[in-house]
Structure formats: structure tokens, C-alpha cells
Design an enzyme around this catalytic site. Sequence first.
Site, mmCIF file in Angstrom:
data_model
loop_
_atom_site.group_PDB
_atom_site.id
_atom_site.type_symbol
_atom_site.label_atom_id
_atom_site.label_comp_id
_atom_site.label_asym_id
_atom_site.label_seq_id
_atom_site.Cartn_x
_atom_site.Cartn_y
_atom_site.Cartn_z
ATOM 1 N N ASN A 168 -8.056 -0.288 13.309
ATOM 2 C CA ASN A 168 -9.448 -0.302 12.841
ATOM 3 C C ASN A 168 -9.766 -1.574 12.049
ATOM 4 O O ASN A 168 -10.790 -1.657 11.385
ATOM 5 C CB ASN A 168 -9.731 0.933 11.978
ATOM 6 C CG ASN A 168 -8.909 0.945 10.698
ATOM 7 O OD1 ASN A 168 -8.047 0.081 10.508
ATOM 8 N ND2 ASN A 168 -9.169 1.906 9.830
ATOM 9 N N HIS A 196 -8.017 -2.793 9.507
ATOM 10 C CA HIS A 196 -7.634 -2.814 8.086
ATOM 11 C C HIS A 196 -6.483 -3.777 7.833
ATOM 12 O O HIS A 196 -5.704 -4.112 8.719
ATOM 13 C CB HIS A 196 -7.319 -1.397 7.571
ATOM 14 C CG HIS A 196 -6.032 -0.791 8.043
ATOM 15 N ND1 HIS A 196 -5.769 0.558 7.945
ATOM 16 C CD2 HIS A 196 -4.916 -1.335 8.607
ATOM 17 C CE1 HIS A 196 -4.553 0.798 8.410
ATOM 18 N NE2 HIS A 196 -4.024 -0.318 8.827
ATOM 19 N N ASP A 215 0.843 -1.202 0.000
ATOM 20 C CA ASP A 215 0.000 0.000 0.000
ATOM 21 C C ASP A 215 0.874 1.246 0.000
ATOM 22 O O ASP A 215 2.086 1.163 0.215
ATOM 23 C CB ASP A 215 -0.980 0.003 1.190
ATOM 24 C CG ASP A 215 -0.302 -0.242 2.540
ATOM 25 O OD1 ASP A 215 0.937 -0.266 2.614
ATOM 26 O OD2 ASP A 215 -1.025 -0.411 3.538
ATOM 27 N N GLU A 238 -9.520 -0.288 4.079
ATOM 28 C CA GLU A 238 -10.168 0.324 5.230
ATOM 29 C C GLU A 238 -11.621 -0.151 5.335
ATOM 30 O O GLU A 238 -12.242 -0.460 4.318
ATOM 31 C CB GLU A 238 -10.174 1.851 5.044
ATOM 32 C CG GLU A 238 -8.786 2.480 4.923
ATOM 33 C CD GLU A 238 -8.132 2.725 6.272
ATOM 34 O OE1 GLU A 238 -7.975 1.774 7.050
ATOM 35 O OE2 GLU A 238 -7.770 3.888 6.537
HETATM 36 P P1 PGA Z 1 1.585 -1.308 12.900
HETATM 37 O O1 PGA Z 1 0.561 -1.025 11.703
HETATM 38 O O2 PGA Z 1 2.324 -2.547 12.524
HETATM 39 O O3 PGA Z 1 2.479 -0.100 12.891
HETATM 40 O O4 PGA Z 1 0.779 -1.468 14.129
HETATM 41 C C1 PGA Z 1 -0.285 -2.031 11.274
HETATM 42 C C2 PGA Z 1 -1.262 -1.461 10.270
HETATM 43 O O5 PGA Z 1 -1.815 -0.376 10.496
HETATM 44 O O6 PGA Z 1 -1.512 -2.117 9.259
#
Ligand code: PGA
Length: 249
Positions: A136, A138, A67, A143
Site C-alpha cells: 500500500n 507504506h 516499527d 500508513e
Molecule cells: P515485505 O514487506 O518486505 O515483506 O514485502 C515490506 C513492507 O511491508 O514494508
Amino acid sequence: MRVVAVQDYRALSVAGADAIAEVIGAKPSAAVAVATGNTPLGAYDELAGRHRRGELPTARLRVFQLDDYVGVRPDDPRSLYGWMKRAFVDPLGVPPERVVRLAGDAADPEAACAAYAQAVRGAGGLDLAILGLGLNGHLGFNEPPCDASAPTRVVTLTEESVASSAGYWGSREVVPTRGVTAGMDLLLAARRILLLVSGASKREILRRALLEPPTGALPASHLQRAADVVVLADRAALSEELSGGTLES
Ligand code: PGA
């Protein structure tokens, strides 16, 4: 789905590296989608050490960006491409020509998404998707709400994702509000999915993703229907229901 419980972040990093190395060992030309975020950094570091010691051949690996933000150039250090390059591509010695970008900075980001999806299909699909879990729910920038069939596309980032990137960008106001993401369709079709989860802040969202009925409101819950999923989580991220270890589905 297999849920593997490990003690702490260090153990998660070693077990994550083992799981990734296993796929590469079985297929040195594996097509791998590579998450950024903080969670997989320890595993990537561990893999980089193995590569330096000559234990992990990466010359034939095919890396797919997961992404990025719309409108951010790849040479901008805040791009997720830059993050992936610093954390994975360079330290693991992956040849740059074997990295497929998801070009959020393209003049036509939708066309760039279509080209990316075509490249994944051209590679015969993903052998491995390395994923983190958003607060959240995702996966990549898929999302909520998001169907299991959601394609690679331009998305509007949720407030929660913008807020969680604010530290990285300096302040919330300057975080881009749109992103591009590998589609849920391509990720769920990966021959193996490795979800890395660490810390108490993820405990409730992980519990809901794995134990509640799959719903577009929680994109990671679609993993329940994917063919081969390994969830690697440390004790802090595991609720009591999950800490037993194996969840057969
Ligand atoms: P993080 O992010 O590994 O920094 O917790 C995970 C994400 O938001 O996909």
C-alpha cells in the site's frame, strides 16, 4: 535519487549488503534504522556471513527499530523487535545495548514514541534508513495517508497491512490493529535511504511512488524529496519506465 536495477533477489541481496556495508565501513558507529519484512532478509544474511568472516565490524553500530505492533512484547516471536533481533541484531553481532527499541508494548506507547524520536535525535539523526516498500506504499508503518512531516507515533494499521501480516500471525483476526512507527520526518532526514524492492507484486506501487507526484496517499512517494535515496530493485519489480536504471532528481 538513484534507481539501481539488479537481475533477481539474489543479486538484490548482495547489492543491498554492499550498500549497507559501505555506510558501516565509512562510519562504524553509524545510526541505522533496520526494516523487517521479507525483502531485506537476503541482504541481512549476506551481511551476517561477512560479519562471521571478520569483514564487517558491528561493535559500534547503533541500531534503531523501524516499527512494531502495539501491545506485543519484545520476547513474543511475532513482535517486529523479535524479527529484527533474529534477522539482523544477533547474526550481525550487534551489542544489545546498542539497539534502540520502539516499544509498542509500553504502558504509554505515545511516550515510547517520543523517547524513540529523542534517541534518534540524540544520535545526531539516522545515517542510514533501510526500508522495504509496503503493497500500500507504506514505509515502516507510515500508513497512507501520511505527510512527509509525520512524527514517530501510534498508527492504525490499514486493512492491507493487516492482511499482508496474516500469514505471519496465523490468521487475520489475531493481527494487532495498531502499530508504532519511526516517523516519516526522521526517515526522510536520514543521510542515506536504501529502499529494497523485489518481485512483480511491488511493480505498480514502486512505479507510482517514484514517477507520480508525491502525495500523502502514497507515503513512499515522499522519497522523491529526500536528499540521498538509493532504490535497489530487481527486474520483476521494475516497470519499463524504471528499468533503465538511473532516475535523476
Ligand atoms: P515485505 O514487506 O518486505 O515483506 O514485502 C515490506 C513492507 O511491508 O514494508
